[in-house]
Design an enzyme around this catalytic site. Structure first.
Site, PDB file in Angstrom:
ATOM      1  N   GLY A   1      -5.848  -8.777  12.657  1.00 10.84           N
ATOM      2  CA  GLY A   1      -6.551  -7.668  12.045  1.00 10.84           C
ATOM      3  C   GLY A   1      -7.748  -8.072  11.207  1.00 10.84           C
ATOM      4  O   GLY A   1      -8.532  -8.945  11.587  1.00 10.84           O
TER       5      GLY A   1
ATOM      6  N   ALA B   1      -3.432 -10.087   2.624  1.00  8.12           N
ATOM      7  CA  ALA B   1      -2.161  -9.678   3.223  1.00  8.12           C
ATOM      8  C   ALA B   1      -1.709  -8.325   2.688  1.00  8.12           C
ATOM      9  O   ALA B   1      -1.850  -8.037   1.492  1.00  8.12           O
ATOM     10  CB  ALA B   1      -1.092 -10.732   2.959  1.00  8.12           C
ATOM     11  N   GLY B   2      -1.178  -7.495   3.570  1.00 10.71           N
ATOM     12  CA  GLY B   2      -0.760  -6.168   3.138  1.00 10.71           C
ATOM     13  C   GLY B   2       0.393  -5.620   3.955  1.00 10.71           C
ATOM     14  O   GLY B   2       0.681  -6.099   5.053  1.00 10.71           O
TER      15      GLY B   2
ATOM     16  N   ASP C   1       4.733   4.361   4.655  1.00  4.63           N
ATOM     17  CA  ASP C   1       4.116   5.688   4.559  1.00  4.63           C
ATOM     18  C   ASP C   1       5.076   6.789   4.137  1.00  4.63           C
ATOM     19  O   ASP C   1       4.774   7.980   4.291  1.00  4.63           O
ATOM     20  CB  ASP C   1       3.437   6.055   5.881  1.00  4.63           C
ATOM     21  CG  ASP C   1       4.411   6.081   7.054  1.00  4.63           C
ATOM     22  OD1 ASP C   1       5.626   5.875   6.829  1.00  4.63           O
ATOM     23  OD2 ASP C   1       3.957   6.292   8.195  1.00  4.63           O
TER      24      ASP C   1
ATOM     25  N   TYR D   1       2.051   2.462  -1.097  1.00  3.19           N
ATOM     26  CA  TYR D   1       0.786   1.802  -0.803  1.00  3.19           C
ATOM     27  C   TYR D   1      -0.249   2.102  -1.891  1.00  3.19           C
ATOM     28  O   TYR D   1      -0.904   1.194  -2.412  1.00  3.19           O
ATOM     29  CB  TYR D   1       0.274   2.265   0.558  1.00  3.19           C
ATOM     30  CG  TYR D   1      -0.911   1.494   1.073  1.00  3.19           C
ATOM     31  CD1 TYR D   1      -0.751   0.241   1.652  1.00  3.19           C
ATOM     32  CD2 TYR D   1      -2.203   2.016   0.993  1.00  3.19           C
ATOM     33  CE1 TYR D   1      -1.842  -0.474   2.135  1.00  3.19           C
ATOM     34  CE2 TYR D   1      -3.289   1.318   1.472  1.00  3.19           C
ATOM     35  CZ  TYR D   1      -3.109   0.068   2.042  1.00  3.19           C
ATOM     36  OH  TYR D   1      -4.194  -0.632   2.503  1.00  3.19           O
TER      37      TYR D   1
ATOM     38  N   PRO E   1     -11.888  -1.973   2.765  1.00  2.00           N
ATOM     39  CA  PRO E   1     -12.478  -2.189   4.093  1.00  2.00           C
ATOM     40  C   PRO E   1     -12.733  -0.910   4.872  1.00  2.00           C
ATOM     41  O   PRO E   1     -13.362  -0.939   5.926  1.00  2.00           O
ATOM     42  CB  PRO E   1     -11.421  -3.041   4.799  1.00  2.00           C
ATOM     43  CG  PRO E   1     -10.128  -2.639   4.165  1.00  2.00           C
ATOM     44  CD  PRO E   1     -10.461  -2.332   2.722  1.00  2.00           C
ATOM     45  N   GLY E   2     -12.240   0.236   4.355  1.00  2.00           N
ATOM     46  CA  GLY E   2     -12.316   1.477   5.106  1.00  2.00           C
ATOM     47  C   GLY E   2     -11.126   1.600   6.056  1.00  2.00           C
ATOM     48  O   GLY E   2     -10.212   0.779   6.051  1.00  2.00           O
TER      49      GLY E   2
ATOM     50  N   VAL F   1      -9.551   1.057   9.256  1.00  2.00           N
ATOM     51  CA  VAL F   1      -9.846   0.071  10.289  1.00  2.00           C
ATOM     52  C   VAL F   1      -8.809   0.118  11.411  1.00  2.00           C
ATOM     53  O   VAL F   1      -7.608   0.257  11.167  1.00  2.00           O
ATOM     54  CB  VAL F   1      -9.901  -1.343   9.672  1.00  2.00           C
ATOM     55  CG1 VAL F   1     -10.133  -2.397  10.745  1.00  2.00           C
ATOM     56  CG2 VAL F   1     -11.023  -1.410   8.628  1.00  2.00           C
TER      57      VAL F   1
END
Length: 229
Positions: free
Chosen positions: A13, A85-86, A90, A151, A182-183, A185
């Protein structure tokens, strides 16, 4: 002297494109990833680059400390740290498992803080360092904290850490600590509908790690432009 860059979550990614960008700029890149074999596999596609894979699982703070200590011992220094890293959970507030919230805080806050604690003293001693925290508009108060609870809250905490650390090292003018969004993505985390490419998402992180001596610190950016916290 060739800059040495450490990127967490660097094997896919946005992280992989951050690795590519720094390698293209002539840096030596330490690719942090949970699975060393996965890192070794993807780095084969980046021909001619100086990339070393470092196994790094952010779920354990002790593992973070141990691995970054070994990396520093082997490579001598880290000039640029990119906390990329993420994880994405949700679930809404009613359904959120607190264990998932703890995981998000560990990966987005505790792990990056442990890395900063390890690399910042050397940056200060050498009079040079860049730390880039990959955050999100979902964690921005100015943008309404619109993301899923785990998140959004953990990214807001990362933003707070960014500003606090930058303020704490402000006397060391050539150590820059910034956050960036980063928007939306197109990655495994962002999903198929996301309009941005990983390459576009990586651009600001690559730029922030190569700021000039008079560059900003303690700021939040998207597309190389400052945005509000």
């Amino acid at each position: 002297m060739t800059p040495i860059v450490f990127v967490t979550g660097g094997n896919r990614g946005i992280g992989l494109e951050i690795v590519r960008g720094y390698a293209k700029a002539g840096c030596k890149v330490l690719m942090g990833c949970r699975d060393e074999d996965a890192g070794e596999e993807v780095k084969q596609d980046i021909v001619g680059a100086d990339i070393q894979v470092i196994e790094m699982d952010l779920s354990s703070e002790q593992a973070v400390v141990d691995n970054i200590t070994r990396a520093s011992a082997v490579f001598g220094r880290i000039d640029v740290l990119v906390n990329n890293a993420g994880v994405m959970d949700d679930a809404n507030w009613k359904d959120l498992d607190l264990a998932k919230l703890k995981r998000s805080m560990q990966v987005h806050l505790n792990g990056p803080l442990a890395l900063c604690q390890q690399v910042l003293p050397g940056m200060i001693d050498r009079g040079y360092g860049r730390i880039v925290n990959v955050s999100s508009g979902y964690g921005s108060f100015a943008e309404g904290m619109e993301g899923p609870l785990a998140y959004a809250v953990s990214k807001a905490a990362l933003n707070a850490m960014t500003l606090k650390l930058a303020n704490d090292v402000a006397d060391h003018s050539n150590v820059k600590i910034n956050a960036m969004c980063p928007g939306w993505v197109h990655t495994r985390m962002g999903g198929r509908d996301a309009p941005r490419s990983p390459e576009k998402g990586a651009e600001t992180a690559i730029w922030l790690g190569q700021l000039e001596d008079d560059g900003p610190s303690g700021k939040f950016f998207r597309d190389k432009k400052e945005i509000n916290w």
